[in-house]
Design a protein around this motif. Structure first.
Motif, PDB file in Angstrom:
ATOM      1  N   ILE A 132       0.852  -1.274  -0.036  1.00  0.00           N
ATOM      2  CA  ILE A 132       0.054  -0.020  -0.076  1.00  0.00           C
ATOM      3  C   ILE A 132       1.022   1.343  -0.073  1.00  0.00           C
ATOM      4  CG2 ILE A 132      -1.589   1.242   1.536  1.00  0.00           C
ATOM      5  CD1 ILE A 132      -2.973  -1.517   1.896  1.00  0.00           C
ATOM      6  N   ILE A 133       1.997   1.311   0.751  1.00  0.00           N
ATOM      7  CA  ILE A 133       2.843   2.414   0.817  1.00  0.00           C
ATOM      8  C   ILE A 133       3.549   2.701  -0.428  1.00  0.00           C
ATOM      9  CG2 ILE A 133       5.087   3.393   1.939  1.00  0.00           C
ATOM     10  CD1 ILE A 133       3.816   2.137   4.532  1.00  0.00           C
ATOM     11  N   LEU A 134       4.191   1.519  -1.062  1.00  0.00           N
ATOM     12  CA  LEU A 134       4.778   1.800  -2.201  1.00  0.00           C
ATOM     13  C   LEU A 134       3.931   2.130  -3.201  1.00  0.00           C
ATOM     14  CD1 LEU A 134       7.184  -1.271  -2.051  1.00  0.00           C
ATOM     15  CD2 LEU A 134       7.733   1.191  -1.914  1.00  0.00           C
ATOM     16  N   GLY A 135       2.796   1.605  -3.342  1.00  0.00           N
ATOM     17  CA  GLY A 135       1.731   1.939  -4.389  1.00  0.00           C
ATOM     18  C   GLY A 135       1.267   3.477  -4.553  1.00  0.00           C
ATOM     19  N   GLY A 136       1.186   3.745  -3.070  1.00  0.00           N
ATOM     20  CA  GLY A 136       0.847   5.343  -3.069  1.00  0.00           C
ATOM     21  C   GLY A 136       2.009   6.228  -3.263  1.00  0.00           C
ATOM     22  N   LEU A 137       3.355   5.846  -3.000  1.00  0.00           N
ATOM     23  CA  LEU A 137       4.392   6.569  -3.543  1.00  0.00           C
ATOM     24  C   LEU A 137       4.423   6.739  -4.874  1.00  0.00           C
ATOM     25  CD1 LEU A 137       6.989   5.781  -0.840  1.00  0.00           C
ATOM     26  CD2 LEU A 137       5.985   7.755  -1.167  1.00  0.00           C
ATOM     27  N   ILE A 138       4.156   5.636  -5.599  1.00  0.00           N
ATOM     28  CA  ILE A 138       4.309   5.670  -6.841  1.00  0.00           C
ATOM     29  C   ILE A 138       3.279   6.526  -7.705  1.00  0.00           C
ATOM     30  CG2 ILE A 138       4.067   4.062  -9.147  1.00  0.00           C
ATOM     31  CD1 ILE A 138       5.685   1.763  -7.566  1.00  0.00           C
ATOM     32  N   LEU A 139       2.123   6.217  -7.170  1.00  0.00           N
ATOM     33  CA  LEU A 139       0.963   6.973  -7.785  1.00  0.00           C
ATOM     34  C   LEU A 139       1.106   8.546  -7.356  1.00  0.00           C
ATOM     35  CD1 LEU A 139      -1.904   7.108  -8.941  1.00  0.00           C
ATOM     36  CD2 LEU A 139      -2.855   6.943  -6.357  1.00  0.00           C
ATOM     37  N   TYR A 140       1.816   8.894  -6.247  1.00  0.00           N
ATOM     38  CA  TYR A 140       1.915  10.432  -6.052  1.00  0.00           C
ATOM     39  C   TYR A 140       2.970  10.938  -6.947  1.00  0.00           C
ATOM     40  CZ  TYR A 140       3.905  14.596  -3.537  1.00  0.00           C
ATOM     41  OH  TYR A 140       4.191  15.794  -3.120  1.00  0.00           O
ATOM     42  N   TRP A 141       4.004   9.984  -7.156  1.00  0.00           N
ATOM     43  CA  TRP A 141       5.095  10.513  -8.144  1.00  0.00           C
ATOM     44  C   TRP A 141       4.806  10.719  -9.591  1.00  0.00           C
ATOM     45  CZ3 TRP A 141       9.005   6.323  -5.859  1.00  0.00           C
ATOM     46  CH2 TRP A 141       9.499   6.975  -4.724  1.00  0.00           C
ATOM     47  N   LEU A 142       3.900   9.804  -9.965  1.00  0.00           N
ATOM     48  CA  LEU A 142       3.174   9.888 -11.356  1.00  0.00           C
ATOM     49  C   LEU A 142       2.232  11.164 -11.343  1.00  0.00           C
ATOM     50  CD1 LEU A 142       2.512   6.190 -12.207  1.00  0.00           C
ATOM     51  CD2 LEU A 142       4.119   7.410 -13.006  1.00  0.00           C
ATOM     52  N   LEU A 143       1.564  11.345 -10.639  1.00  0.00           N
ATOM     53  CA  LEU A 143       0.525  12.545 -10.371  1.00  0.00           C
ATOM     54  C   LEU A 143       1.378  13.882 -10.364  1.00  0.00           C
ATOM     55  CD1 LEU A 143      -2.371  11.333  -8.202  1.00  0.00           C
ATOM     56  CD2 LEU A 143      -2.232  11.697 -10.622  1.00  0.00           C
ATOM     57  N   GLN A 144       2.498  13.946  -9.606  1.00  0.00           N
ATOM     58  CA  GLN A 144       3.545  14.968  -9.518  1.00  0.00           C
ATOM     59  C   GLN A 144       3.971  15.247 -10.903  1.00  0.00           C
ATOM     60  OE1 GLN A 144       3.608  17.452  -7.104  1.00  0.00           O
ATOM     61  NE2 GLN A 144       2.105  16.381  -6.185  1.00  0.00           N
ATOM     62  N   MET A 145       4.438  14.203 -11.723  1.00  0.00           N
ATOM     63  CA  MET A 145       4.984  14.462 -13.002  1.00  0.00           C
ATOM     64  C   MET A 145       4.054  14.826 -13.872  1.00  0.00           C
ATOM     65  SD  MET A 145       7.276  11.672 -15.189  1.00  0.00           S
ATOM     66  CE  MET A 145       6.646  10.089 -14.113  1.00  0.00           C
ATOM     67  N   GLU A 146       2.812  14.524 -13.653  1.00  0.00           N
ATOM     68  CA  GLU A 146       1.924  14.858 -14.819  1.00  0.00           C
ATOM     69  C   GLU A 146       1.525  16.465 -14.646  1.00  0.00           C
ATOM     70  OE1 GLU A 146      -2.828  14.190 -15.558  1.00  0.00           O
ATOM     71  OE2 GLU A 146      -1.796  12.800 -14.324  1.00  0.00           O
ATOM     72  N   SER A 147       1.414  16.826 -13.487  1.00  0.00           N
ATOM     73  CA  SER A 147       1.168  18.158 -13.119  1.00  0.00           C
ATOM     74  C   SER A 147       2.344  19.080 -13.599  1.00  0.00           C
ATOM     75  CB  SER A 147       0.852  18.455 -11.602  1.00  0.00           C
ATOM     76  OG  SER A 147       2.134  18.397 -10.702  1.00  0.00           O
ATOM     77  N   THR A 148       3.560  18.558 -13.524  1.00  0.00           N
ATOM     78  CA  THR A 148       4.779  19.368 -13.717  1.00  0.00           C
ATOM     79  C   THR A 148       4.732  19.475 -15.505  1.00  0.00           C
ATOM     80  OG1 THR A 148       6.011  18.619 -11.850  1.00  0.00           O
ATOM     81  CG2 THR A 148       7.118  19.514 -13.845  1.00  0.00           C
ATOM     82  N   LEU A 149       4.551  18.305 -16.022  1.00  0.00           N
ATOM     83  CA  LEU A 149       4.342  18.543 -17.568  1.00  0.00           C
ATOM     84  C   LEU A 149       3.203  19.353 -17.887  1.00  0.00           C
ATOM     85  CD1 LEU A 149       5.105  14.985 -18.456  1.00  0.00           C
ATOM     86  CD2 LEU A 149       6.464  16.662 -18.720  1.00  0.00           C
TER      87      LEU A 149
END
Length: 56
Positions: free
Chosen positions: A20-37
């Motif tokens: 759950i923790i690793l899944g949440g971190l990966i989702l957070y990083w993907l969403l941050q990358m999307e908002s940066t783009l």
């Protein structure tokens, strides 16, 4: 782990928590990358990296 192949309750809980923790971190990083783009696209009109306007 036990000598038998069955998992204890603590091992199941630890594995589930880690997933759950690793899944949440990966989702957070993907969403941050999307908002940066998206911010780069708003600022520069393109998401192409190394887009040099001097090249014709």
């Amino acid at each position: 782990m036990n000598k038998s192949n069955k998992w204890d309750d603590k091992e199941i809980a630890a594995t589930g928590t880690a997933v759950i923790i690793l899944g949440g971190l990966i989702l957070y990083w993907l969403l941050q990358m999307e908002s940066t783009l998206e911010l780069l696209e708003l600022a520069y009109g393109s998401i192409k990296l190394f887009n040099n306007p001097l090249v014709f």
